[in-house]
Design a protein around this motif. Structure first.
Motif, PDB file in Angstrom:
ATOM      1  N   ASP A 200     -30.915  13.156   5.842  1.00 30.35           N
ATOM      2  CA  ASP A 200     -30.856  11.760   5.429  1.00 30.35           C
ATOM      3  C   ASP A 200     -31.723  10.872   6.326  1.00 30.35           C
ATOM      4  OD1 ASP A 200     -30.162   9.312   4.389  1.00 30.35           O
ATOM      5  OD2 ASP A 200     -28.050   9.427   4.904  1.00 30.35           O
ATOM      6  N   ARG A 201     -32.951  10.591   5.894  1.00 24.51           N
ATOM      7  CA  ARG A 201     -33.856   9.652   6.575  1.00 24.51           C
ATOM      8  C   ARG A 201     -33.959   9.935   8.072  1.00 24.51           C
ATOM      9  NH1 ARG A 201     -30.821   4.442   4.395  1.00 24.51           N
ATOM     10  NH2 ARG A 201     -29.146   5.940   4.802  1.00 24.51           N
TER      11      ARG A 201
ATOM     12  N   PRO B 262     -39.897  18.117   1.382  1.00 29.46           N
ATOM     13  CA  PRO B 262     -38.989  16.977   1.522  1.00 29.46           C
ATOM     14  C   PRO B 262     -38.820  16.239   0.199  1.00 29.46           C
ATOM     15  CG  PRO B 262     -40.719  16.936   3.204  1.00 29.46           C
ATOM     16  CD  PRO B 262     -41.112  17.960   2.207  1.00 29.46           C
ATOM     17  N   THR B 263     -37.640  15.685  -0.017  1.00 31.69           N
ATOM     18  CA  THR B 263     -37.433  14.790  -1.149  1.00 31.69           C
ATOM     19  C   THR B 263     -38.150  13.477  -0.902  1.00 31.69           C
ATOM     20  OG1 THR B 263     -35.277  15.810  -1.572  1.00 31.69           O
ATOM     21  CG2 THR B 263     -35.681  13.658  -2.573  1.00 31.69           C
ATOM     22  N   SER B 264     -38.142  13.064   0.361  1.00 34.74           N
ATOM     23  CA  SER B 264     -38.896  11.874   0.772  1.00 34.74           C
ATOM     24  C   SER B 264     -39.177  11.971   2.262  1.00 34.74           C
ATOM     25  CB  SER B 264     -38.115  10.587   0.452  1.00 34.74           C
ATOM     26  OG  SER B 264     -36.889  10.556   1.156  1.00 34.74           O
ATOM     27  N   GLY B 265     -40.109  11.150   2.733  1.00 38.12           N
ATOM     28  CA  GLY B 265     -40.473  11.178   4.141  1.00 38.12           C
ATOM     29  C   GLY B 265     -41.543  12.221   4.428  1.00 38.12           C
ATOM     30  N   THR B 266     -41.939  12.289   5.678  1.00 42.98           N
ATOM     31  CA  THR B 266     -42.996  13.222   6.084  1.00 42.98           C
ATOM     32  C   THR B 266     -42.632  13.917   7.383  1.00 42.98           C
ATOM     33  OG1 THR B 266     -44.181  11.508   7.347  1.00 42.98           O
ATOM     34  CG2 THR B 266     -44.791  11.802   5.018  1.00 42.98           C
TER      35      THR B 266
ATOM     36  N   GLY C  11     -38.636   9.405   8.457  1.00 42.50           N
ATOM     37  CA  GLY C  11     -37.864   9.163   7.248  1.00 42.50           C
ATOM     38  C   GLY C  11     -37.621  10.407   6.420  1.00 42.50           C
ATOM     39  N   LEU C  12     -37.434  11.542   7.066  1.00 44.32           N
ATOM     40  CA  LEU C  12     -37.349  12.823   6.385  1.00 44.32           C
ATOM     41  C   LEU C  12     -35.999  12.976   5.676  1.00 44.32           C
ATOM     42  CD1 LEU C  12     -39.141  15.375   6.119  1.00 44.32           C
ATOM     43  CD2 LEU C  12     -37.872  16.341   8.046  1.00 44.32           C
ATOM     44  N   SER C  13     -36.045  13.254   4.376  1.00 46.82           N
ATOM     45  CA  SER C  13     -34.828  13.452   3.581  1.00 46.82           C
ATOM     46  C   SER C  13     -35.001  14.665   2.675  1.00 46.82           C
ATOM     47  CB  SER C  13     -34.525  12.221   2.709  1.00 46.82           C
ATOM     48  OG  SER C  13     -34.231  11.094   3.500  1.00 46.82           O
ATOM     49  N   LYS C  14     -33.875  15.347   2.425  1.00 52.90           N
ATOM     50  CA  LYS C  14     -33.867  16.470   1.508  1.00 52.90           C
ATOM     51  C   LYS C  14     -32.565  16.479   0.729  1.00 52.90           C
ATOM     52  CE  LYS C  14     -35.287  20.256  -0.465  1.00 52.90           C
ATOM     53  NZ  LYS C  14     -36.414  20.234  -1.414  1.00 52.90           N
ATOM     54  N   ARG C  15     -32.701  16.475  -0.591  1.00 55.71           N
ATOM     55  CA  ARG C  15     -31.539  16.486  -1.468  1.00 55.71           C
ATOM     56  C   ARG C  15     -31.539  17.755  -2.306  1.00 55.71           C
ATOM     57  NH1 ARG C  15     -27.933  12.854  -3.349  1.00 55.71           N
ATOM     58  NH2 ARG C  15     -28.964  11.111  -2.284  1.00 55.71           N
TER      59      ARG C  15
END
Length: 309
Positions: A18-19, A53-57, A6-10
């Motif tokens: 995107d995820r 990451p913004t979210s995810g690992t 679920g790796l995301s970066k904004r």
């Protein structure tokens, strides 16, 4: 092993990754493909802990890379071969890296010899050609004898001998059971080097499969038919729904019909066939077909060039 979940970066309003979820397994060369702006470099920087990451690992051998006690012993990476102090010699550049990672001094000479820079070890890197700089970057990645290796455009600036060398090196490293993750825009090299592909577009995963599966899934089978009765066979095949185009003076390239069907139609219509063979699509053709809607930057043809072509 590298694993993203679920790796995301904004970056502000732009979602660069995107995820994204994928695994890079040991024992094979995994190619990382995508158009410019797809998020490849951002993803590789997050793997190395250079960007958060913004979210995810994302983990390397089960843990975030930032937790590595001796980073060069665990992961060797070439992201930017120009990130070298130009005033230092190749030897001193690698020696500094070795000393900060508790690596033996003799390892510097070993990797310089491995990449073919032993004869210029004492020369300042600012005088290196692009290809020599790439070799120095690869030497730095190999310095800690790591189990995981990441290369971003590793053949950039290399001559044909150097390209063959890095291709064989990556295959040999994978054969030793290491994890080899390589990003490149050179489809012909990926076709010759990679076993597995991870393809992204606009930050999203679009393919995760072997090279052959990628080609088979994203290209249409074409059949080459050579015959002295070109027009007659072309009309018969087009009448049965085939797409036909000429390929020289005595051959056709046919899609939307299989080989057996083409052979039967030729036989039923008493048309002689001298060749009936499949045309293997290239990785480049399959890549262009799959990612045509994910290309972020489109170049225009300069005025007058199109007519001249």
């Amino acid at each position: 092993m590298i694993e993203a979940v679920g790796l995301s970066k904004r970056y502000g309003d732009k979602l660069a990754v995107d995820r994204l979820s994928f695994s890079v397994k040991p024992g094979q060369v995994t190619g990382f493909l995508g158009p410019n702006g797809a998020g490849k470099s951002t993803t590789m920087r997050m793997i190395l802990g250079l960007d958060a990451p913004t979210s995810g690992t994302v983990t390397v051998n089960g843990k975030p890379f930032r937790q590595a006690a001796h980073p060069l012993r665990e992961v060797g990476a070439l992201l930017d071969a120009k990130a070298v102090h130009g005033g230092r010699s190749a030897y001193n550049h690698l020696l500094c890296l070795a000393q900060t990672n508790n690596l033996p001094k003799k390892r510097v000479d070993e990797v310089l010899g491995l990449v073919g820079l032993g004869g210029v070890a004492k020369k300042r890197s600012k005088g290196f050609s692009l290809g020599m700089g790439q070799r120095l970057g690869i030497a730095a990645a190999l310095l800690g004898d790591p189990k995981v290796l990441m290369f971003d455009e590793p053949v950039n600036g290399l001559d044909p001998e150097g390209i063959l060398w890095i291709r064989n090196l990556m295959k040999a490293l994978a054969a030793e059971g290491r994890t080899v993750f390589v990003s490149s825009h050179l489809m012909s090299e990926m076709e010759n080097t990679a076993d597995h592909l991870i393809v992204i577009g606009r930050g999203k995963l679009v393919a995760d499969c072997t090279v052959q599966e990628f080609i088979d899934n994203n290209s249409e089978l074409s059949i080459r038919v050579r015959t002295p009765q070109l027009e007659q066979l072309g009309a018969v095949l087009a009448g049965k729904g085939g797409t036909v185009r000429a390929d020289g003076e005595d051959a056709l390239v046919v899609t939307k019909l299989g080989m057996a069907e083409i052979g039967d139609l030729a036989f039923d219509n008493q048309i002689r066939v001298h060749e009936l063979s499949p045309i293997q699509a290239s990785l480049e053709q399959a890549f262009m077909e799959l990612t045509k809607d994910s290309v972020e930057y489109h170049a225009a043809v300069p005025a007058g060039k199109e007519a001249a072509a």
